[in-house]
Enzyme design. Structure first.
Site, PDB file in Angstrom:
ATOM      1  N   HIS A   5      84.236  79.466 -97.121  1.00 51.77           N
ATOM      2  CA  HIS A   5      83.531  79.150 -95.877  1.00 51.77           C
ATOM      3  C   HIS A   5      83.570  80.242 -94.809  1.00 51.77           C
ATOM      4  CE1 HIS A   5      83.900  75.350 -98.021  1.00 51.77           C
ATOM      5  NE2 HIS A   5      82.748  75.072 -97.467  1.00 51.77           N
TER       6      HIS A   5
ATOM      7  N   GLN B  43      77.126  79.588-102.886  1.00 51.01           N
ATOM      8  CA  GLN B  43      77.203  78.144-102.711  1.00 51.01           C
ATOM      9  C   GLN B  43      76.267  77.426-103.675  1.00 51.01           C
ATOM     10  OE1 GLN B  43      75.981  76.833 -98.822  1.00 51.01           O
ATOM     11  NE2 GLN B  43      77.175  74.949 -98.933  1.00 51.01           N
TER      12      GLN B  43
ATOM     13  N   GLY C  16      90.307  84.694-109.522  1.00 46.94           N
ATOM     14  CA  GLY C  16      88.913  84.249-109.572  1.00 46.94           C
ATOM     15  C   GLY C  16      88.153  84.843-110.743  1.00 46.94           C
TER      16      GLY C  16
ATOM     17  N   SER D  47      85.733  82.984-113.589  1.00 47.52           N
ATOM     18  CA  SER D  47      84.324  83.295-113.485  1.00 47.52           C
ATOM     19  C   SER D  47      83.775  83.851-114.809  1.00 47.52           C
ATOM     20  CB  SER D  47      84.146  84.304-112.344  1.00 47.52           C
ATOM     21  OG  SER D  47      82.862  84.850-112.375  1.00 47.52           O
TER      22      SER D  47
ATOM     23  N   LEU E 170      89.811  77.696-104.972  1.00 45.02           N
ATOM     24  CA  LEU E 170      89.706  79.129-104.699  1.00 45.02           C
ATOM     25  C   LEU E 170      88.347  79.518-104.129  1.00 45.02           C
ATOM     26  CD1 LEU E 170      90.581  81.491-107.677  1.00 45.02           C
ATOM     27  CD2 LEU E 170      88.297  81.483-106.777  1.00 45.02           C
ATOM     28  N   TYR E 171      87.305  78.777-104.528  1.00 43.15           N
ATOM     29  CA  TYR E 171      85.934  79.129-104.147  1.00 43.15           C
ATOM     30  C   TYR E 171      85.518  78.547-102.800  1.00 43.15           C
ATOM     31  CZ  TYR E 171      82.393  81.818-106.700  1.00 43.15           C
ATOM     32  OH  TYR E 171      81.589  82.817-107.170  1.00 43.15           O
TER      33      TYR E 171
ATOM     34  N   ARG F 144      90.329  89.511-118.911  1.00 45.90           N
ATOM     35  CA  ARG F 144      90.174  88.425-117.926  1.00 45.90           C
ATOM     36  C   ARG F 144      90.155  87.065-118.621  1.00 45.90           C
ATOM     37  NH1 ARG F 144      91.396  90.642-113.058  1.00 45.90           N
ATOM     38  NH2 ARG F 144      89.834  92.064-112.263  1.00 45.90           N
TER      39      ARG F 144
ATOM     40  N   HIS G 165      77.823  75.161-106.895  1.00 45.95           N
ATOM     41  CA  HIS G 165      77.764  73.705-106.765  1.00 45.95           C
ATOM     42  C   HIS G 165      77.039  73.035-107.921  1.00 45.95           C
ATOM     43  CE1 HIS G 165      79.638  74.489-103.020  1.00 45.95           C
ATOM     44  NE2 HIS G 165      79.516  73.268-102.566  1.00 45.95           N
TER      45      HIS G 165
HETATM   46  C1  HEM Z   1      77.281  75.985 -93.357  1.00 40.63           C
HETATM   47  C2  HEM Z   1      77.554  76.014 -94.621  1.00 40.63           C
HETATM   48  C3  HEM Z   1      78.483  75.058 -95.322  1.00 40.63           C
HETATM   49  C4  HEM Z   1      78.810  73.777 -95.020  1.00 40.63           C
HETATM   50  C5  HEM Z   1      78.316  72.924 -93.865  1.00 40.63           C
HETATM   51  C6  HEM Z   1      79.742  73.331 -96.019  1.00 40.63           C
HETATM   52  C7  HEM Z   1      80.317  72.084 -96.057  1.00 40.63           C
HETATM   53  C8  HEM Z   1      81.079  71.603 -97.089  1.00 40.63           C
HETATM   54  C9  HEM Z   1      81.547  70.251 -97.193  1.00 40.63           C
HETATM   55  C10 HEM Z   1      81.287  69.154 -96.179  1.00 40.63           C
HETATM   56  C11 HEM Z   1      82.239  70.155 -98.346  1.00 40.63           C
HETATM   57  C12 HEM Z   1      82.920  68.903 -98.915  1.00 40.63           C
HETATM   58  C13 HEM Z   1      84.332  68.891 -98.440  1.00 40.63           C
HETATM   59  C14 HEM Z   1      85.070  67.673 -98.858  1.00 40.63           C
HETATM   60  O1  HEM Z   1      84.524  66.816 -99.529  1.00 40.63           O
HETATM   61  O2  HEM Z   1      86.265  67.621 -98.509  1.00 40.63           O
HETATM   62  C15 HEM Z   1      82.225  71.455 -98.975  1.00 40.63           C
HETATM   63  C16 HEM Z   1      82.821  71.748-100.167  1.00 40.63           C
HETATM   64  C17 HEM Z   1      82.774  72.985-100.784  1.00 40.63           C
HETATM   65  N1  HEM Z   1      82.176  74.138-100.274  1.00 40.63           N
HETATM   66 FE1  HEM Z   1      81.125  74.254 -98.565  1.00 40.63          FE
HETATM   67  N2  HEM Z   1      79.964  74.352 -96.915  1.00 40.63           N
HETATM   68  C18 HEM Z   1      79.204  75.410 -96.516  1.00 40.63           C
HETATM   69  C19 HEM Z   1      79.137  76.649 -97.118  1.00 40.63           C
HETATM   70  C20 HEM Z   1      79.797  76.996 -98.284  1.00 40.63           C
HETATM   71  C21 HEM Z   1      79.716  78.280 -98.904  1.00 40.63           C
HETATM   72  C22 HEM Z   1      78.900  79.478 -98.413  1.00 40.63           C
HETATM   73  C23 HEM Z   1      80.491  78.244-100.002  1.00 40.63           C
HETATM   74  C24 HEM Z   1      80.680  79.421-100.926  1.00 40.63           C
HETATM   75  C25 HEM Z   1      80.921  79.365-102.184  1.00 40.63           C
HETATM   76  C26 HEM Z   1      81.068  76.895-100.097  1.00 40.63           C
HETATM   77  C27 HEM Z   1      81.916  76.423-101.078  1.00 40.63           C
HETATM   78  C28 HEM Z   1      82.379  75.127-101.189  1.00 40.63           C
HETATM   79  C29 HEM Z   1      83.116  74.626-102.321  1.00 40.63           C
HETATM   80  C30 HEM Z   1      83.534  75.407-103.556  1.00 40.63           C
HETATM   81  C31 HEM Z   1      83.361  73.280-102.065  1.00 40.63           C
HETATM   82  C32 HEM Z   1      84.058  72.279-102.994  1.00 40.63           C
HETATM   83  C33 HEM Z   1      82.967  71.556-103.728  1.00 40.63           C
HETATM   84  C34 HEM Z   1      83.446  70.478-104.625  1.00 40.63           C
HETATM   85  O3  HEM Z   1      84.570  70.559-105.101  1.00 40.63           O
HETATM   86  O4  HEM Z   1      82.662  69.545-104.857  1.00 40.63           O
HETATM   87  N3  HEM Z   1      80.624  76.191 -99.027  1.00 40.63           N
HETATM   88  N4  HEM Z   1      81.519  72.321 -98.182  1.00 40.63           N
END
Ligand code: HEM
Ligand SMILES: *[C@@H]1O[C@H](CO)[C@@H](O)[C@H](O)[C@H]1NC(C)=O
Ligand SMILES: *[C@@H]1O[C@H](CO)[C@@H](O)[C@H](O)[C@H]1NC(C)=O
Ligand SMILES: *[C@@H]1O[C@H](CO)[C@@H](O)[C@H](O)[C@H]1NC(C)=O
Ligand SMILES: *[C@@H]1O[C@H](CO)[C@@H](O)[C@H](O)[C@H]1NC(C)=O
Length: 614
Positions: free
Chosen positions: A389, A204, A527, A531, A385-386, A121, A208
């Site tokens: 949602h 999440q 992935g 990872s 990839l991650y 991997r 993050h």
């Molecule tokens: C109700 C739960 C959640 C909400 C409201 C939410 C909301 C958001 C929002 C608003 C963004 C920023 C999008 C943007 O700036 O364009 C984001 C990014 C992201 N979310 Fe979620 N999310 C949720 C759950 C999850 C879960 C469970 C994961 C699983 C891994 C996840 C993974 C990500 C990833 C990887 C990003 C990109 C982050 C980055 O590049 O900074 N989210 N999400």
């Protein structure tokens, strides 16, 4: 077993497709001096270098291939190709034959196979890192400037006819429409592997710490410049923030007591910037390493657990080392927290996600005699990839209450109202959604998917099939091969017209899922390398670090080596709730059937494959 003929035929077909493409799309290419690298001509990770207007060369050095486009395999490449079992076969073996794994789990073969998993991997991810969103050629700036996410495949050149190079015709589909028709949930579809919300919020919360897209600096930048598992979500991503979060006594972090329970301090006590809706006074905001974790009770729950764990470990180290100052206890505890995290991620989180019957093992010594490179750089592709949602349910069931999204999101009282035990219990019992297969993102978060697609276009990510090839997978030749849903195939055909124009993120989310699993082949095969590289590339896994003294002696090393999700919860709560990454057995819907088309049940083929693997 594949034959050489089949592989050759495959290459010829792929080549024909490549050849055919410019000809039949030529009408859409306005200028007659298209940058030849726009055709993404170099195969097998060959590097495209442009010379004059319409002249390019592929650098095939150490790819194992030669020829104008690095398409002709060298002898040993041919042999390896012939012997290598396909990812689907390997996955099938790793998830079947209980009796076999019963034996392997208890012998040296566990170590042999674990080492193989890690090296195979991790070898797919380059260290030092290569490209970023500004540089599609190697450069010192790209290597040195940590504010960029790295890129596994270089961005498509700026001067190409389309964001995908030459594919995608006159225009790519409207992202809103794409998400509306293919990704938005109709009815909730639980993950057939039984993942729960405890798993979803762990995903999440954990990711993050290293996905912190920093749009203020520009697209393709990150605020998390440690590029890996640094527990910056607990301690902050810079020193100033960390110092505000620390108690400066016995290594501990600041905290507040609510109903006699330990929670993160208020922003009044630890004045740092947190993202909260307007109108919430500092006393009502919790100060957490990651600035957005106040927004979701599931994230606040994990933040609280790790805060308690940090302070618990400090007490243990203080007792072991009465002479140590605050700084040394803090720093050593941080390394222990990182170690615990990596162990839980590999042995429980990845174990659950993979569905492997091989018992995974976090043991950095497995790599000490290999040429594994320590270090890691977070890739844009990994962040795209991650975006898992679809894991999110339609509402949240806690202690007999049903909370809607408006009641759950941004609600600062949920965490302390129910307390950690009740939240852990509730999240462990509620099913998360299946990630792959389409039509499973709750309407409240579909705009995040739209954002991901827009971002990938602005940053000129290469098509899904190019990534398939980069990760040693065969490119799909049609939408019907890509998905077994007639409806999705038809919609995609209409949206994209050509499988070669399918984009990265929609590709990962819509690919047919493997029987009874959470997502398709590509998500796993792309992935897992990111990872595992990120986890084992951590400095604490290197020979100079991986020893008891680094963690305050045997006591601290033992904490790292025996960490579990259950201990994280139950050593930091008064009662011990139900805690797991999957819903309890009786609440789980029946698993999908094993209707896989690969005929590996013949024992001889099985033995053969294992032999080849070793
Ligand atoms: C109700 C739960 C959640 C909400 C409201 C939410 C909301 C958001 C929002 C608003 C963004 C920023 C999008 C943007 O700036 O364009 C984001 C990014 C992201 N979310 Fe979620 N999310 C949720 C759950 C999850 C879960 C469970 C994961 C699983 C891994 C996840 C993974 C990500 C990833 C990887 C990003 C990109 C982050 C980055 O590049 O900074 N989210 N999400
Ligand atoms: C290499 O790729 C280019 C662009 O796709 C194509 O025009 C050319 O015919 C290919 N050459 C060979 C030898 O396949
Ligand atoms: C990284 O690159 C960005 C964009 O060019 C620049 O603003 C920033 O100062 C650079 N960071 C460093 C440490 O050089
Ligand atoms: C081998 O390990 C896997 C994963 O932990 C487990 O599901 C399986 O039952 C194990 N078999 C034995 C007997 O250890
Ligand atoms: C916040 O959560 C509590 C339960 O902890 C609930 O009673 C309340 O209605 C929620 N607030 C909003 C604005 O929905």
């Amino acid at each position: 077993m594949r034959s050489v003929k089949a592989s050759v035929l495959g290459s010829v077909l792929a080549l024909l497709l490549l050849l055919r493409e410019p000809a039949c799309r030529g009408d859409e290419v306005a200028s007659n001096t298209v940058n030849p690298c726009c055709y993404l001509p170099c195969q097998h990770s060959g590097v495209c270098v442009r010379y004059s207007e319409d002249k390019y060369e592929c650098d095939c050095t150490r790819t194992g291939y030669y020829g104008e486009n690095c398409t002709v395999p060298e002898f040993w490449t041919r042999v390896r190709q012939f012997l290598k079992p396909s990812p689907d076969v390997v996955h099938y073996i790793l998830t079947h034959f209980h009796w076999l794994w019963e034996i392997i789990n208890h012998t040296f073969l566990r170590d042999v196979l674990m080492r193989l998993v890690l090296t195979v991997r991790a070898n797919l991810i380059p260290t030092p890192p290569t490209y970023n969103s500004k540089y599609n050629y190697l450069s010192w700036e790209s290597y040195y400037n940590l504010s960029y996410y790295t890129r596994i495949l270089p961005p498509v050149p700026e001067d190409c006819p389309t964001p995908l190079g030459v594919k995608g015709g006159a225009g790519l589909p409207d992202p809103e429409l794409l998400v509306e028709r293919l990704l938005k949930r109709r009815t909730f579809r639980p993950d057939p592997q039984g993942s729960n919300l405890m798993f979803a919020f762990f995903a999440q919360h954990f990711t993050h710490q290293f996905f912190k897209t920093y749009n203020r600096m520009g697209l393709g930048f990150t605020k998390a410049i440690a590029h890996g598992v640094d527990a910056g979500h607990v301690y902050g991503d810079n020193l100033e923030r960390q110092l505000q979060l620390r108690l400066h006594q016995d290594g501990k972090l600041k905290y507040q007591l609510i109903d006699g329970e330990m929670y993160p301090p208020s922003v009044a006590d630890a004045p740092i910037k947190m993202s909260y809706p307007p109108g919430i006074p500092p006393e009502g905001q919790m100060a957490i390493g990651q600035e957005v974790y106040g927004l979701l009770p599931g994230l606040g729950m994990y933040a609280t657990l790790w805060l308690r764990e940090h302070n618990r470990v400090c007490d243990i180290l203080k007792a072991e080392h009465p002479t140590w100052d605050d700084e040394q206890i803090f720093q050593t505890t941080r390394l222990i927290i990182i170690g615990e995290t990596i162990r839980i991620v590999i042995e429980e989180y990845v174990q659950h996600l993979s569905g492997y019957l091989l018992q995974l093992k976090f043991d950095p010594t497995l790599l000490f005699n290999s040429n594994f490179q320590y270090g890691n750089r977070i890739a844009l592709e990994f962040s795209q990839l991650y975006h898992w949602h679809p894991l999110m349910p339609d509402s949240f069931f806690i202690n007999g209450d049903e909370l809607s999204y408006p009641q759950f999101l941004f609600n600062t009282s949920v965490l302390t109202h129910y307390g950690i035990e009740k939240l852990v219990d509730a999240f462990s019992r509620q099913a998360a959604g299946q990630i792959g297969g389409g039509h499973n993102i709750n309407a409240m978060v579909t705009k995040v998917a739209v954002g991901a697609i827009k971002e990938s276009r602005q940053l000129r990510m290469q098509p899904f099939n190019e990534y398939r090839k980069r990760f040693n997978l065969k490119p799909y030749t049609s939408f019907r091969q890509f998905t077994d849903s007639e409806e999705i195939a038809r919609e995609l055909e209409e949206f994209y017209g050509d499988i070669e124009a399918l984009e990265f993120y929609p590709g990962l989310m819509l690919e047919k899922t493997r029987a009874g699993t959470i997502f398709g082949e590509s998500m796993v095969e792309m992935g897992a390398p990111f990872s595992l590289k990120g986890l084992l590339g951590n400095p604490i896994c290197s020979p100079e670090y991986w020893k008891p003294s680094t963690f305050g002696g045997k006591v601290g090393f033992d904490i790292v080596n025996s960490a579990t999700l259950k201990k994280l919860v139950c050593l930091n709560t008064k009662s011990c709730p139900y805690v797991a990454f999957r819903v309890p057995a009786e609440e789980q819907s029946q698993r999908g059937s094993d209707d896989i088309s690969i005929h590996t049940s013949h024992p001889l083929i099985l033995v053969n494959t294992l032999f080849l693997l070793c």
